[in-house]
Scaffold this motif. Structure first.
Motif, PDB file in Angstrom:
ATOM      1  N   ARG A   6       0.840  -1.200   0.000  1.00 33.33           N
ATOM      2  CA  ARG A   6       0.000   0.000   0.000  1.00 33.33           C
ATOM      3  C   ARG A   6       0.867   1.239   0.000  1.00 33.33           C
ATOM      4  O   ARG A   6       0.585   2.227   0.674  1.00 33.33           O
ATOM      5  N   ASN A   7       1.966   1.170  -0.737  1.00 35.88           N
ATOM      6  CA  ASN A   7       2.917   2.281  -0.723  1.00 35.88           C
ATOM      7  C   ASN A   7       2.490   3.426  -1.625  1.00 35.88           C
ATOM      8  O   ASN A   7       2.937   4.547  -1.459  1.00 35.88           O
ATOM      9  N   HIS A   8       1.623   3.134  -2.601  1.00 34.51           N
ATOM     10  CA  HIS A   8       1.243   4.164  -3.557  1.00 34.51           C
ATOM     11  C   HIS A   8      -0.128   4.729  -3.218  1.00 34.51           C
ATOM     12  O   HIS A   8      -0.927   4.124  -2.514  1.00 34.51           O
ATOM     13  N   GLU A   9      -0.396   5.906  -3.747  1.00 34.07           N
ATOM     14  CA  GLU A   9      -1.706   6.534  -3.555  1.00 34.07           C
ATOM     15  C   GLU A   9      -2.779   5.733  -4.303  1.00 34.07           C
ATOM     16  O   GLU A   9      -2.485   5.002  -5.232  1.00 34.07           O
ATOM     17  N   GLY A  10      -4.008   5.927  -3.907  1.00 29.96           N
ATOM     18  CA  GLY A  10      -5.110   5.265  -4.602  1.00 29.96           C
ATOM     19  C   GLY A  10      -6.057   4.592  -3.641  1.00 29.96           C
ATOM     20  O   GLY A  10      -5.660   4.111  -2.578  1.00 29.96           O
ATOM     21  N   ALA A  11      -7.341   4.579  -4.002  1.00 29.74           N
ATOM     22  CA  ALA A  11      -8.368   3.985  -3.144  1.00 29.74           C
ATOM     23  C   ALA A  11      -8.359   2.467  -3.261  1.00 29.74           C
ATOM     24  O   ALA A  11      -7.923   1.899  -4.265  1.00 29.74           O
ATOM     25  N   ILE A  12      -8.839   1.821  -2.200  1.00 25.27           N
ATOM     26  CA  ILE A  12      -8.996   0.366  -2.166  1.00 25.27           C
ATOM     27  C   ILE A  12     -10.488   0.056  -2.227  1.00 25.27           C
ATOM     28  O   ILE A  12     -11.280   0.602  -1.452  1.00 25.27           O
ATOM     29  N   LEU A  13     -10.887  -0.808  -3.150  1.00 23.29           N
ATOM     30  CA  LEU A  13     -12.281  -1.242  -3.273  1.00 23.29           C
ATOM     31  C   LEU A  13     -12.372  -2.718  -2.917  1.00 23.29           C
ATOM     32  O   LEU A  13     -11.721  -3.553  -3.549  1.00 23.29           O
ATOM     33  N   VAL A  14     -13.146  -3.030  -1.880  1.00 22.75           N
ATOM     34  CA  VAL A  14     -13.303  -4.404  -1.410  1.00 22.75           C
ATOM     35  C   VAL A  14     -14.702  -4.891  -1.787  1.00 22.75           C
ATOM     36  O   VAL A  14     -15.707  -4.261  -1.435  1.00 22.75           O
ATOM     37  N   PHE A  15     -14.777  -6.009  -2.490  1.00 21.15           N
ATOM     38  CA  PHE A  15     -16.069  -6.592  -2.881  1.00 21.15           C
ATOM     39  C   PHE A  15     -16.466  -7.689  -1.903  1.00 21.15           C
ATOM     40  O   PHE A  15     -15.726  -8.671  -1.722  1.00 21.15           O
ATOM     41  N   LEU A  16     -17.643  -7.544  -1.295  1.00 15.25           N
ATOM     42  CA  LEU A  16     -18.201  -8.545  -0.395  1.00 15.25           C
ATOM     43  C   LEU A  16     -19.640  -8.839  -0.815  1.00 15.25           C
ATOM     44  O   LEU A  16     -20.276  -8.012  -1.474  1.00 15.25           O
ATOM     45  N   PRO A  17     -20.201  -9.996  -0.426  1.00 15.56           N
ATOM     46  CA  PRO A  17     -21.516 -10.361  -0.959  1.00 15.56           C
ATOM     47  C   PRO A  17     -22.706  -9.612  -0.393  1.00 15.56           C
ATOM     48  O   PRO A  17     -23.676  -9.390  -1.109  1.00 15.56           O
ATOM     49  N   GLY A  18     -22.691  -9.215   0.893  1.00 11.19           N
ATOM     50  CA  GLY A  18     -23.922  -8.636   1.443  1.00 11.19           C
ATOM     51  C   GLY A  18     -23.704  -7.769   2.658  1.00 11.19           C
ATOM     52  O   GLY A  18     -22.580  -7.516   3.109  1.00 11.19           O
ATOM     53  N   TRP A  19     -24.844  -7.321   3.203  1.00 11.31           N
ATOM     54  CA  TRP A  19     -24.875  -6.390   4.329  1.00 11.31           C
ATOM     55  C   TRP A  19     -24.100  -6.925   5.529  1.00 11.31           C
ATOM     56  O   TRP A  19     -23.288  -6.219   6.131  1.00 11.31           O
ATOM     57  N   ASP A  20     -24.351  -8.171   5.931  1.00  9.32           N
ATOM     58  CA  ASP A  20     -23.713  -8.733   7.116  1.00  9.32           C
ATOM     59  C   ASP A  20     -22.199  -8.733   6.976  1.00  9.32           C
ATOM     60  O   ASP A  20     -21.476  -8.418   7.938  1.00  9.32           O
ATOM     61  N   ASN A  21     -21.709  -9.088   5.793  1.00  6.64           N
ATOM     62  CA  ASN A  21     -20.261  -9.135   5.568  1.00  6.64           C
ATOM     63  C   ASN A  21     -19.654  -7.739   5.626  1.00  6.64           C
ATOM     64  O   ASN A  21     -18.584  -7.538   6.204  1.00  6.64           O
ATOM     65  N   ILE A  22     -20.346  -6.781   5.024  1.00 10.07           N
ATOM     66  CA  ILE A  22     -19.866  -5.391   5.041  1.00 10.07           C
ATOM     67  C   ILE A  22     -19.818  -4.873   6.471  1.00 10.07           C
ATOM     68  O   ILE A  22     -18.844  -4.264   6.911  1.00 10.07           O
ATOM     69  N   SER A  23     -20.901  -5.129   7.225  1.00  8.69           N
ATOM     70  CA  SER A  23     -20.972  -4.678   8.610  1.00  8.69           C
ATOM     71  C   SER A  23     -19.864  -5.300   9.447  1.00  8.69           C
ATOM     72  O   SER A  23     -19.201  -4.617  10.244  1.00  8.69           O
ATOM     73  N   SER A  24     -19.623  -6.608   9.260  1.00  7.92           N
ATOM     74  CA  SER A  24     -18.598  -7.308  10.043  1.00  7.92           C
ATOM     75  C   SER A  24     -17.203  -6.779   9.737  1.00  7.92           C
ATOM     76  O   SER A  24     -16.400  -6.525  10.659  1.00  7.92           O
ATOM     77  N   LEU A  25     -16.886  -6.604   8.450  1.00  7.24           N
ATOM     78  CA  LEU A  25     -15.565  -6.099   8.089  1.00  7.24           C
ATOM     79  C   LEU A  25     -15.384  -4.665   8.581  1.00  7.24           C
ATOM     80  O   LEU A  25     -14.307  -4.306   9.084  1.00  7.24           O
ATOM     81  N   ASN A  26     -16.414  -3.858   8.471  1.00  4.84           N
ATOM     82  CA  ASN A  26     -16.335  -2.485   8.974  1.00  4.84           C
ATOM     83  C   ASN A  26     -16.029  -2.474  10.472  1.00  4.84           C
ATOM     84  O   ASN A  26     -15.182  -1.707  10.947  1.00  4.84           O
ATOM     85  N   ASP A  27     -16.696  -3.369  11.221  1.00  7.60           N
ATOM     86  CA  ASP A  27     -16.450  -3.452  12.672  1.00  7.60           C
ATOM     87  C   ASP A  27     -15.017  -3.892  12.955  1.00  7.60           C
ATOM     88  O   ASP A  27     -14.358  -3.362  13.869  1.00  7.60           O
ATOM     89  N   LEU A  28     -14.516  -4.878  12.180  1.00  5.68           N
ATOM     90  CA  LEU A  28     -13.146  -5.356  12.381  1.00  5.68           C
ATOM     91  C   LEU A  28     -12.125  -4.247  12.134  1.00  5.68           C
ATOM     92  O   LEU A  28     -11.154  -4.083  12.880  1.00  5.68           O
ATOM     93  N   LEU A  29     -12.353  -3.490  11.066  1.00  2.00           N
ATOM     94  CA  LEU A  29     -11.425  -2.397  10.748  1.00  2.00           C
ATOM     95  C   LEU A  29     -11.468  -1.300  11.806  1.00  2.00           C
ATOM     96  O   LEU A  29     -10.429  -0.800  12.253  1.00  2.00           O
TER      97      LEU A  29
END
Length: 614
Positions: free
Chosen positions: A89-112
């Motif tokens: 992650r040495n260079h500039e630029g956004a990271i886009l993470v693809f997950l299947p649904g709401w629960d997965n997004i919520s869980s990863l957001n909480d972990l981060l």
């Protein structure tokens, strides 16, 4: 046009028509599979025995398993227990993470957010999902200041629906939520499936819009070799009723024969089930011809059950609230759920329900409040939406209601294209009638409520005739309800995910089911007399009253059929007309349904009903 369309297949279907390839102006994107990522992160599974146990199971059953199952088992050997943070992650630029649904997004957001590093001002984390506030999601298009990393956690909405220009890194979770239709059990299913190669290519293409990018697929080469080339076409995994009506109104012949010519024909079983459902709805006759009702349903831009709901709302004088319900069911629930405020959003919906025990009326109440706030000014509208977790889709529902009303006016059912026209809303304050109209539209989607005697899970149990025990979806205002007035629910959608869930449900009364449900039968046993709807929704009733109800329903069905054959607004001013007399009698009975059967007997013998009894 599509970067990942199976162009050869379409060309062949259209008599080998020519194809034109227009090269895009994207930068090269380097791809990594799971084995590459494991090597880069120097990851080692914590449970070293896991690989050997899988391997033993794989080799023991090798001779009895097909080749694909062997690859599946071998694939499992290489799946690590946990994903590591990527080091590059040495260079500039956004990271886009693809997950299947709401629960997965919520869980990863909480972990981060549990990590101090990601809570710092060096990162901005943006979940992207249709249930989340639109005002927050506009941040995905804004470039952060230098030195700040934008991380977008999204579903497949970010594959094709939107483009985030500054994405340089894509992390592809490899799964996608896909809706399918189980024709054997007549139920929709939603599960996380592996992406297709076309999905993977689209996700890779999200990187490299402004400079060379990198895409990390969280599956290995074995899994990649098992991926389908394309997703299953929608015509092969959704109910076909609406499509069948379009075929009939366009006079394209027999439905099955026409659909055989499709690029990817649906199964015979799916077509037969759709035709059967339309016959049960009285939209088609036994010879597959459009009925008068079917003609109007085909012209409305919604699926048939919601179209029937709209027509009955117009005929029974409660147009505005019914159009609100129809718009939300056919387009999108107006409520959003901010991450971390799920309980607060649930409580707010519960308040808006006003103890109606109805998700449909909750939306009606919320929408009426929004209209009042909108009239007071933009500031009040914004505050109301924010306080009640309403999204910008509310304005779109308002526009859809106008379109529905215009359809009804052109068809002759109402005299104005204004959904709030007083002539079309003489009964719009009658909550019990609105629930009866919901029954008229959504029947036979009925569930039975029974008390639960479990100490661990007090409350109620819910059953459907086809599935046995089911669950009310947690987002429903009825999800944790313990006290109901009646024992029946009407619902819009039944879907199997982790369990079978009912979405958008409303408690309804016996009279609603008797007058707006299916066929009525009367039985007299030695110890009791009953009246039943479609032989399974059974109520105790004296035989005399049961026969009166059946006669009245016959009058109502005849009247509604005539109104649909010859559309005209009901003249609510002329109480002496037969149509107004019958409908008013039904409304009175539904409205005073808490009265004992003896009072019902007195009521049912008045006016036009007395003539029926004689």
């Amino acid at each position: 046009m599509s970067a990942t369309l199976n162009a050869e297949k379409f060309s062949k279907y259209f008599d080998n028509c020519p194809m034109i390839h227009i090269p895009g102006l994207t930068f090269p994107v380097e791809e990594f599979l799971l084995e590459d990522i494991v090597e880069m992160t120097r990851y080692h599974p914590q449970n070293q025995d896991r690989r050997s146990s899988w391997k033993r199971g794989f080799w023991q059953g090798r001779n009895s398993r097909p080749e694909k199952e062997e690859k599946e088992a071998e694939y499992k050997e290489s799946w690590p227990c946990y994903a590591r943070t990527l080091r590059d992650r040495n260079h500039e630029g956004a990271i886009l993470v693809f997950l299947p649904g709401w629960d997965n997004i919520s869980s990863l957001n909480d972990l981060l957010m549990a990590q101090p590093m990601f809570r710092s001002d060096r990162f901005v984390i943006i979940p992207l999902h249709s249930l989340m506030p639109t005002v927050n999601q506009t941040q995905v298009f804004k470039r952060p200041p230098p030195g700040v990393r934008k991380i977008v956690i999204a579903t497949n909405i970010a594959e094709t629906s939107i483009t985030i220009d500054d994405v340089v890194y894509v992390i592809d979770g490899g799964k996608i939520k896909e809706t399918n239709f189980d024709t054997n059990n007549n139920i929709s299913t939603m599960t996380a499936e592996w992406v297709s190669l076309a999905n993977a290519k689209q996700r890779k293409g999200r990187a490299g819009r402004v400079c060379p990018g990198k895409c990390y697929h969280l599956y290995n080469g074995l899994r990649a070799s098992l991926l389908d080339a394309y997703q299953l076409p929608e015509i092969m995994r959704t109910p076909l009723e609406e499509l069948c009506l379009q075929i009939k109104i366009l006079k394209l012949g027999y439905i099955a024969r026409f659909l055989e010519k499709a690029l990817d024909p649906p199964t015979d079983q799916a077509v037969s089930l759709a035709i059967k459902n339309l016959v049960d709805l009285n939209a088609l006759d036994c010879s597959e011809n459009l009925t008068a009702l079917g003609f109007h349903l085909a012209r409305l831009p919604v699926e048939p059950h919601i179209g029937k709901l709209i027509l009955f709302g117009a005929l029974l004088g409660c147009l505005d609230p019914v159009l609100t319900i129809a718009a939300s069911l056919s387009f999108k629930d107006p409520f959003f759920i901010p991450l971390g405020k799920e309980k607060m959003a649930d409580m707010r919906r519960k308040t808006l329900s006003r103890n109606s025990k109805s998700d449909h009326l909750t939306i009606v109440n919320a929408f009426q409040g929004w209209e009042e706030a909108k009239q007071r000014g933009a500031r009040y509208e914004r505050e109301y939406c924010w306080d009640n977790f309403l999204s910008l889709y509310t304005e779109m529902l308002h526009n859809m209601k106008g379109q529905f009303a215009e359809h009804l006016m052109h068809a002759g059912f109402v005299s104005s294209k204004d959904p709030r026209d007083p002539k079309s809303n003489v009964n719009s304050d009658n909550e019990k009638l609105i629930k009866a109209v919901i029954v008229a539209g959504l029947y036979p989607k009925v569930a039975m409520i029974r008390p639960s005697h479990s100490k661990k899970r007090p409350g109620v149990k819910v059953y459907t005739q086809a599935d046995g025990k089911v669950c009310i979806h947690p987002k429903s205002v009825n999800a944790e309800e313990t006290e109901f007035n009646y024992t029946w629910l009407i619902y819009h959608l039944k879907m199997r995910t982790s369990s079978i869930f009912l979405y958008d449900c409303t408690e309804v009364s016996p009279f609603s089911l008797l007058f707006f449900g299916g066929d009525i039968t009367i039985q007299k046993d030695e110890d009791q007399e009953t009246i039943a709807v479609d032989r399974w929704i059974v109520f105790r009733s004296p035989a005399r009253i049961a026969h009166l109800v059946k006669s009245l329903k016959k009058e109502l069905d005849s009247l509604l059929e005539e109104k649909i054959r010859n559309p005209a607004p009901v003249d609510w001013q002329n109480r002496q007309s037969k149509d107004c007399a019958v409908i008013t009698a039904i409304i009175d009975l539904i409205t005073t349904q808490e009265k004992p059967w003896s009072n019902f007997l007195w009521s049912i013998q008045q006016g036009v009903l007395k003539e029926i009894d004689q």
